[in-house]
Design an enzyme around this catalytic site. Structure first.
Site, mmCIF file in Angstrom:
data_model
loop_
_atom_site.group_PDB
_atom_site.id
_atom_site.type_symbol
_atom_site.label_atom_id
_atom_site.label_comp_id
_atom_site.label_asym_id
_atom_site.label_seq_id
_atom_site.Cartn_x
_atom_site.Cartn_y
_atom_site.Cartn_z
ATOM 1 N N GLU A 131 0.809 -1.239 0.000
ATOM 2 C CA GLU A 131 0.000 0.000 0.000
ATOM 3 C C GLU A 131 0.832 1.274 0.000
ATOM 4 O O GLU A 131 0.628 2.174 0.818
ATOM 5 C CB GLU A 131 -0.985 -0.035 1.177
ATOM 6 C CG GLU A 131 -1.895 -1.256 1.108
ATOM 7 C CD GLU A 131 -2.774 -1.461 2.327
ATOM 8 O OE1 GLU A 131 -2.792 -0.592 3.225
ATOM 9 O OE2 GLU A 131 -3.449 -2.503 2.388
ATOM 10 N N GLU A 160 -6.356 -10.410 -1.705
ATOM 11 C CA GLU A 160 -7.152 -10.255 -0.472
ATOM 12 C C GLU A 160 -8.632 -10.140 -0.814
ATOM 13 O O GLU A 160 -9.338 -9.246 -0.344
ATOM 14 C CB GLU A 160 -6.688 -9.009 0.297
ATOM 15 C CG GLU A 160 -5.204 -8.992 0.612
ATOM 16 C CD GLU A 160 -4.754 -7.829 1.483
ATOM 17 O OE1 GLU A 160 -5.608 -7.135 2.065
ATOM 18 O OE2 GLU A 160 -3.531 -7.609 1.581
HETATM 19 O O1 9MR Z 1 -7.449 -8.443 8.236
HETATM 20 C C1 9MR Z 1 -6.510 -7.648 8.919
HETATM 21 C C2 9MR Z 1 -7.086 -7.239 10.258
HETATM 22 O O2 9MR Z 1 -7.155 -8.365 11.113
HETATM 23 C C3 9MR Z 1 -6.226 -6.159 10.884
HETATM 24 O O3 9MR Z 1 -6.852 -5.694 12.057
HETATM 25 C C4 9MR Z 1 -6.022 -5.039 9.911
HETATM 26 C C5 9MR Z 1 -5.183 -3.944 10.568
HETATM 27 O O4 9MR Z 1 -4.516 -3.143 9.720
HETATM 28 O O5 9MR Z 1 -5.391 -5.538 8.755
HETATM 29 C C6 9MR Z 1 -6.221 -6.423 8.065
HETATM 30 O O6 9MR Z 1 -5.622 -6.865 6.874
HETATM 31 C C7 9MR Z 1 -5.301 -5.848 5.919
HETATM 32 C C8 9MR Z 1 -4.081 -6.328 5.176
HETATM 33 O O7 9MR Z 1 -3.058 -6.621 6.066
HETATM 34 C C9 9MR Z 1 -3.625 -5.286 4.163
HETATM 35 N N1 9MR Z 1 -4.698 -4.900 3.282
HETATM 36 C C10 9MR Z 1 -5.949 -4.526 3.904
HETATM 37 C C11 9MR Z 1 -6.398 -5.635 4.871
HETATM 38 C C12 9MR Z 1 -7.745 -5.301 5.470
HETATM 39 O O8 9MR Z 1 -7.627 -4.181 6.278
#
Ligand code: 9MR
Length: 378
Positions: A161, A266
């Site tokens: 990102e 994702e």
């Molecule tokens: O699914 C993840 C969640 O458990 C966390 O709290 C969150 C915190 O930043 O991150 C989520 O996963 C993210 C991923 O690492 C990067 N892309 C977006 C995803 C959804 O937020």
């Protein structure tokens, strides 16, 4: 029975058996089987799934998927929350699960502006680090993770990102302290730590034309400099109706045209009222709970279920058609019960973004996704 009649009966039985066997062979019984030879189909695992506390979801993972991603287990804030404090226990269990079940194991992620502790950017006096000191710290972290799982984790999300919605580079502390080349350096360090691993740049909303142009610019620059980038991860945190299959197809093909693979990294489809604009997964977005924005706490209405199914089928028709460019399609979670979309950007909602319902039963969208390759062959 005359000999000719006997022969005829035997031939008829054989023909029926053959037809039945062909029909059975055409009807896949899992996502990984349906897309065998096309791309891996994966799921992101949470802590309970990694540790074996959630046996029910683990059974679905083993039945359906041949790739795994760690939802949080390998993020910097978990692995190294404070200077000198290291927590590899969850990461080790995650990798052991994948090795045991012969999965394509993804590492997520090495360099991100979220879930990275504040101390990473500062010296012992609280002052922001110099470029050289932060580069050294980044290299150390990348080596720490990539070397530990060398030969086991096949694919790493190296930088996560880094782009704004307009395609420019995000003004993260990585960018501000090191400069734009932090991305190139991160890929070089990861390659040095495991020359065999597939290295991915991962971001959301890449079907947005401005951001798509930005990622293409970035990949071309990196490749022109000889930086070892192999793949772009399109996160695909989607919404009902967005992106369109045409937008998705354009994004996949134009990214692949730069000479990298595409991972749908994702995938989920948010069906709830959306208070924002665009397909963001900007985790800093938060809003107060409001019953109007949580309309289906007790089940999804049929018409929405149908839209969700149609959109999943249309997306997978695109993925299947573009399969030569795609290395994997990973869902961000196993069942609807655990999806991050129940709590973001509004806490405590009931969302339906995945292919398995809260009881772990396949949804109608699952059936549609399973049948895409078979229908395409007809
Ligand atoms: O699914 C993840 C969640 O458990 C966390 O709290 C969150 C915190 O930043 O991150 C989520 O996963 C993210 C991923 O690492 C990067 N892309 C977006 C995803 C959804 O937020």
């Amino acid at each position: 029975m005359p000999a000719s009649g006997y022969l005829f009966t035997r031939m008829a039985v054989c023909a029926m058996l053959l037809i039945a066997a062909t029909a059975a062979a055409q009807q896949p019984t899992s996502l990984k089987q349906a897309y065998q030879g096309d791309f891996y189909v994966g799921a992101a695992l949470n802590e309970a799934e990694i540790t074996g506390q959630d046996q029910h979801s683990d059974a679905i993972v083993l039945q359906q998927f041949n790739s795994i991603s760690p939802e949080d287990a390998l993020k910097w804030a978990i692995i190294n929350p404070e200077p000198g404090v290291f927590n590899f226990s969850l990461g080790d269990q995650y990798v052991a699960f994948g090795v045991q079940h012969h999965m394509w194991i993804v590492g997520h992620n090495l360099v991100w502006h979220n879930q990275v502790p504040a101390w990473v950017f500062r010296d012992e006096n609280g002052k922001l680090l110099t470029r050289d000191a932060l580069l050294a710290r980044m290299k150390q972290h990348i080596f720490l993770e990539v070397e530990r799982y060398r030969g086991k984790i096949q694919s790493w999300d190296v930088v996560n990102e880094a782009l704004n919605e307009d395609g420019t580079l995000r003004q993260s502390l990585w960018y501000k302290i090191i400069g734009p080349d932090y991305i190139a350096r991160a890929f070089e360090y990861a390659h040095e730590a495991d020359p065999q691993a597939q290295l991915t740049y991962n971001d959301y909303n890449l079907a947005n034309p401005a951001k798509l142009a930005g990622v293409i610019r970035l990949v071309k620059q990196l490749k022109a400099q000889g930086v070892p980038i192999d793949c772009v991860g399109m996160q695909d945190h989607d919404h009902l109706g967005s992106p369109t299959p045409e937008q998705e197809d354009t994004a996949i093909r134009s990214i692949a045209a730069t000479g990298v693979k595409v991972a749908i990294s994702e995938l989920d489809i948010n069906v709830l009222p959306w208070p924002g604009t665009g397909n963001t997964a900007e985790v800093s977005m938060h809003m107060a709970a409001n019953p109007k924005l949580n309309p289906w706490p007790n089940g999804l209405p049929k018409d929405i279920q149908q839209k969700l199914m149609d959109q999943y089928a249309a997306l997978f028709r695109v993925f299947y058609r573009d399969r030569a460019d795609i290395s994997r399609v990973t869902f961000w979670g196993v069942t609807n019960a655990q999806s991050w979309l129940n709590n973001w950007p509004i806490p405590g909602r009931t969302n339906y973004p995945l292919l398995f319902d809260r009881a772990g039963e396949p949804t109608p969208a699952y059936g549609a996704v399973l049948n895409v390759p078979g229908n395409a062959a007809k």
